[in-house]
Design a protein around this motif. Structure first.
Motif, PDB file in Angstrom:
ATOM      1  N   UNK A 191      39.768  48.661  24.826  1.00 38.10           N
ATOM      2  CA  UNK A 191      41.216  48.742  25.000  1.00 38.10           C
ATOM      3  C   UNK A 191      41.645  47.913  26.208  1.00 38.10           C
ATOM      4  N   UNK A 192      42.929  47.484  26.237  1.00 37.86           N
ATOM      5  CA  UNK A 192      43.471  46.743  27.375  1.00 37.86           C
ATOM      6  C   UNK A 192      44.755  47.386  27.854  1.00 37.86           C
ATOM      7  N   UNK A 193      45.027  47.298  29.172  1.00 39.24           N
ATOM      8  CA  UNK A 193      46.239  47.884  29.756  1.00 39.24           C
ATOM      9  C   UNK A 193      47.306  46.824  29.982  1.00 39.24           C
ATOM     10  N   UNK A 194      48.588  47.242  29.936  1.00 35.42           N
ATOM     11  CA  UNK A 194      49.690  46.326  30.218  1.00 35.42           C
ATOM     12  C   UNK A 194      49.821  46.079  31.720  1.00 35.42           C
ATOM     13  N   UNK A 195      50.403  44.949  32.069  1.00 32.66           N
ATOM     14  CA  UNK A 195      50.630  44.641  33.474  1.00 32.66           C
ATOM     15  C   UNK A 195      51.844  45.361  34.025  1.00 32.66           C
TER      16      UNK A 195
END
Length: 325
Positions: free
Chosen positions: A308-312
């Protein structure tokens, strides 16, 4: 007399007029000799009969006579006619170069050239004050009005949701507002600087950025924050809006940019404003943060497998107050 003249013609070849002059006496001889000396001729004249004869010494009783070979100078003759002009002579050598003359008149003004490129924005004027965090502003002496420039905070980007078909959406950019507020010396204005929204982690949407505002009594200049981006393939963050209340005079307003939608395995970029927008993430990474001045955060990326990736995060707001003297 007749005998003398006849003898002079035979012996000397002298004209009768000259013989008469000679017989005129000593006074005529003196007059002829008044000019410059000249060769002379002398002769003897018999006392009786007047016969003239040539001898070194005259006989007793005879008289010696003397006369010049050349008579006195005559009168000057008339001036002759002016002769024709002669041919022109060859040209003489060139003279030395003269002194430089005075400057001539100025020529006409030329056409106006094209306008140059716009220069970079200069630094804040005298007495300007910047705020990157909340605080207060006290009106200095001699100031009756202030110019307020406000940037709202950017929204956070959305994270990647496991199983979704694309990365998270970008957060919206904060708005920009510029206005004038009448103030009194020594009064205080409240300054609130918006905080950037938090980027969403995995299945969570990004949060909205908060508004930035400056309030002096009832007058307020407001720059709204940008909305947060949705996780996965959800909706993008909207840009912030502006507002003026009380006696505030609006000068310029600009809504924040809208965040971009994630595509494939790349998250959407954040909305633009005064600060740089966050870039969308790619290949299972987190979105970039927005810059100070209201840039929105980028969305998280689509990761391989279950990653998974997180938003900035959205960029924080900013305030600049310029006193008007």
């Amino acid at each position: 007399m007749y005998r003398l003249v006849s003898w002079m013609r035979r012996r000397l070849g002298v004209s009768v007029s000259l013989a008469v002059v000679l017989l005129g006496g000593a006074s005529a001889a003196v007059a002829l000799a008044a000019t410059r000396p000249a060769p002379r001729i002398s002769a003897c004249v018999q006392r009786r009969g007047g016969v003239m004869y040539m001898a070194r010494r005259c006989r007793r009783g005879d008289r010696r006579v003397v006369w010049s070979v050349r008579g006195p100078q005559g009168l000057r003759g008339l001036r002759g006619l002016v002769g024709r002009a002669g041919a022109a002579g060859p040209a003489g050598p060139a003279g030395a170069t003269g002194a430089q003359g005075g400057a001539g008149l100025s020529g006409a003004t030329g056409a106006r050239g094209p306008a140059g490129a716009t220069g970079a924005t200069g630094p804040a004027g005298p007495g300007a004050q910047s705020f990157t965090g909340s605080g207060s502003y006290t009106v200095p002496s001699g100031v009756s009005m202030i110019e307020v420039e406000a940037w709202g905070a950017g929204g956070g980007g959305g994270g990647y949701v496991s199983g979704a078909s694309s990365g998270g959406a970008g957060g919206g950019g904060g708005a920009t507002a510029t206005g004038l507020i009448a103030v009194a010396v020594g009064s205080t204005c409240a300054v609130t600087v918006g905080a950037g929204g938090v980027g969403g982690a995995q299945t969570i949407n990004g949060s909205a950025g908060t508004s930035t505002e400056v309030s002096c009594g009832s007058a307020t200049v407001l720059a709204g924050g940008g909305g947060g981006g949705s996780g996965g393939s959800g909706s993008v963050g909207s840009g912030g809006t502006t507002g003026y209340s009380g006696d505030a005079i609006g000068l310029t307003s600009s809504a924040g940019g809208t965040g971009a939608t994630g595509t494939g395995n790349t998250g959407g970029a954040g909305g633009a404003n005064g600060g740089g927008s966050g870039s969308g993430a790619s290949s299972s990474s987190n979105g970039g943060n927005g810059g100070t001045g209201g840039g929105g955060g980028g969305g998280g990326a689509l990761g391989p497998g279950s990653a998974n990736g997180s938003g900035g995060a959205g960029g924080n707001g900013l305030v600049v107050i310029i006193p008007v003297h």
